[in-house]
Design an enzyme around this catalytic site. Structure first.
Site, PDB file in Angstrom:
ATOM      1  N   SER A 261      22.599  70.713 -20.067  1.00  0.00           N
ATOM      2  CA  SER A 261      21.348  71.131 -20.691  1.00  0.00           C
ATOM      3  C   SER A 261      20.909  72.536 -20.279  1.00  0.00           C
ATOM      4  O   SER A 261      20.108  73.154 -20.966  1.00  0.00           O
ATOM      5  CB  SER A 261      20.229  70.138 -20.380  1.00  0.00           C
ATOM      6  OG  SER A 261      19.865  70.203 -19.015  1.00  0.00           O
TER       7      SER A 261
ATOM      8  N   LYS B 212      15.198  72.507 -15.423  1.00  0.00           N
ATOM      9  CA  LYS B 212      14.872  73.198 -16.677  1.00  0.00           C
ATOM     10  C   LYS B 212      14.215  74.543 -16.366  1.00  0.00           C
ATOM     11  O   LYS B 212      13.873  74.836 -15.232  1.00  0.00           O
ATOM     12  CB  LYS B 212      13.897  72.356 -17.527  1.00  0.00           C
ATOM     13  CG  LYS B 212      14.343  70.937 -17.786  1.00  0.00           C
ATOM     14  CD  LYS B 212      15.565  70.856 -18.654  1.00  0.00           C
ATOM     15  CE  LYS B 212      15.978  69.389 -18.841  1.00  0.00           C
ATOM     16  NZ  LYS B 212      17.283  69.246 -19.415  1.00  0.00           N
TER      17      LYS B 212
END
Length: 181
Positions: free
Chosen positions: A44, A87
């Site tokens: 991701s 993230k």
């Protein structure tokens, strides 16, 4: 303190054991309060971080300052709080986030800095536009088409108190070791 031990071999062994014990104690204090290791599971954050990378999380940084746009942060995975999502912060408290035509916009400016120029396939299940609430941060994976992040209600915006730390340095693999940008 060790001068009472008359046998020099025994005295040396005790000194080494005490030194090792203090070093171990210091290591666990530093590791527990200042730094933590995290394993990247999935793609991701590719190409910034790839599956299998190991990063050092700076745990102290957010006690001294607030997260900034561009920081790569770790926070607990909802399904297993001992694991982390990693993230990038893209919007701060009070920022307006929108998604249309395959692109994210923060305060009407298209996000391009950390992402490819290709459109994102999904805006998730969040109803855009949103305003990031006070004390929370909007995060996205650099690989937007392969990331569970703030555009999904299962993740949502991240409260500052949940941020474990900032990913500052990749230590594995050695061929890619270095600062996380």
């Amino acid at each position: 303190m060790f001068k009472k031990i008359e046998n020099p071999v025994l005295r040396g062994a005790v000194e080494w054991l005490v030194a090792f014990g203090l070093a171990a104690l210091l290591f666990f204090v530093v590791r527990g309060f200042l730094f933590r290791m995290a394993h990247v599971d999935g793609n991701s954050m590719a190409p910034t971080l790839e599956h299998g990378d190991m990063v050092v999380l700076n745990r102290l940084v957010y006690h001294l300052s607030r997260p900034q746009v561009g920081d790569v942060v770790a926070f607990p995975f909802a399904g297993n709080p001992s694991e982390f999502y990693i993230k990038r912060v893209v919007a701060l408290p009070g920022d307006a986030v929108d998604f249309y035509d395959g692109f994210f916009y923060v305060n009407s400016n298209r996000l391009d800095d950390y992402f490819s120029q290709s459109p994102t396939l999904s805006g998730g299940d969040v109803d855009f536009p949103i305003t990031v609430e006070d004390g929370h941060f909007f995060v996205l994976g650099d690989n937007r088409n392969g990331s569970q992040d703030s555009r999904f209600t299962g993740v949502g915006t991240i409260p500052r108190r949940d941020m474990v730390g900032r990913a500052g340095f990749r230590v594995w693999p050695l061929s890619r070791a270095g600062r996380v940008e």
